[in-house]
Write an enzyme that holds these catalytic residues in place. Sequence first.
Site, PDB file in Angstrom:
ATOM      1  N   SER A 102      11.407 -11.784  -8.996  1.00  0.00           N
ATOM      2  CA  SER A 102      11.211 -10.504  -9.371  1.00  0.00           C
ATOM      3  C   SER A 102      12.557  -9.522  -9.352  1.00  0.00           C
ATOM      4  CB  SER A 102      10.017  -9.848  -8.823  1.00  0.00           C
ATOM      5  OG  SER A 102       9.262  -8.892  -9.340  1.00  0.00           O
ATOM      6  N   ASP A 152       2.352 -13.067 -17.398  1.00  0.00           N
ATOM      7  CA  ASP A 152       3.116 -11.964 -16.555  1.00  0.00           C
ATOM      8  C   ASP A 152       2.687 -10.621 -17.219  1.00  0.00           C
ATOM      9  OD1 ASP A 152       4.376 -10.565 -14.964  1.00  0.00           O
ATOM     10  OD2 ASP A 152       5.889 -12.247 -14.722  1.00  0.00           O
ATOM     11  N   HIS A 183       2.856 -12.927 -12.365  1.00  0.00           N
ATOM     12  CA  HIS A 183       4.030 -12.505 -12.145  1.00  0.00           C
ATOM     13  C   HIS A 183       4.286 -13.328 -10.707  1.00  0.00           C
ATOM     14  CE1 HIS A 183       7.616 -10.324 -12.161  1.00  0.00           C
ATOM     15  NE2 HIS A 183       7.315  -9.550 -10.826  1.00  0.00           N
TER      16      HIS A 183
END
Length: 202
Positions: A102, A152, A183
């Site tokens: 991320s 996501d 995610h």
Amino acid sequence: MKHIFQKGKNQNKPTLLLLHGTGGTEEDLLPLAKEIDPEANVLSVRGNISENGMPRFFKRLAEGVFDEEDLIYRTKELFEFLDEAAEKYDFDRENIIAVGYSNGANIAASLLFHHQDALSGAILHHPMVPRRGINLPDLTGKNIFIAAGINDPICPSQESEELKSLLENAGADVQLHWENRGHQLTMGEVAAAKKWYQTIKK
């Protein structure tokens, strides 16, 4: 930068640079490194930015909207830290593979976008395109693995495809792995990253 360094058993292996997601710490991805390569050096870094008490690697203006000025500054800061760490811990500066999730994957991608010699390769879990409208350095010979979730909500599929295209156009060899998830970081993508890692030239 606050960090953990663990010396590996095999100094011919790459050093794994671990870069956590928003709200994570330098402890978060240590199990991931052991899964990918238990013999490699590990350099796990904590982001210098705090967003409501949550560590990050650079500021953002809103969800999915990066503070570009801060991104450039923090990318340079991390690049220079890698130079210092390689000297301090005596590992090969030219053989660093980033493993980011991320926000950590975004700063790793930014290193690739801004500095030709920052990384030898990268495993990017759920990254976004760090910047648009810039010329990337020559990334020929760089091996990059991108893990993305079909559902996501933070990083839509076209974002992953665009990042792959930009990196490939700069000469990188990119593998894009899809999970039918959101995610979150899944064991399926970790297993796929490990398999990819074992095939690339060390």
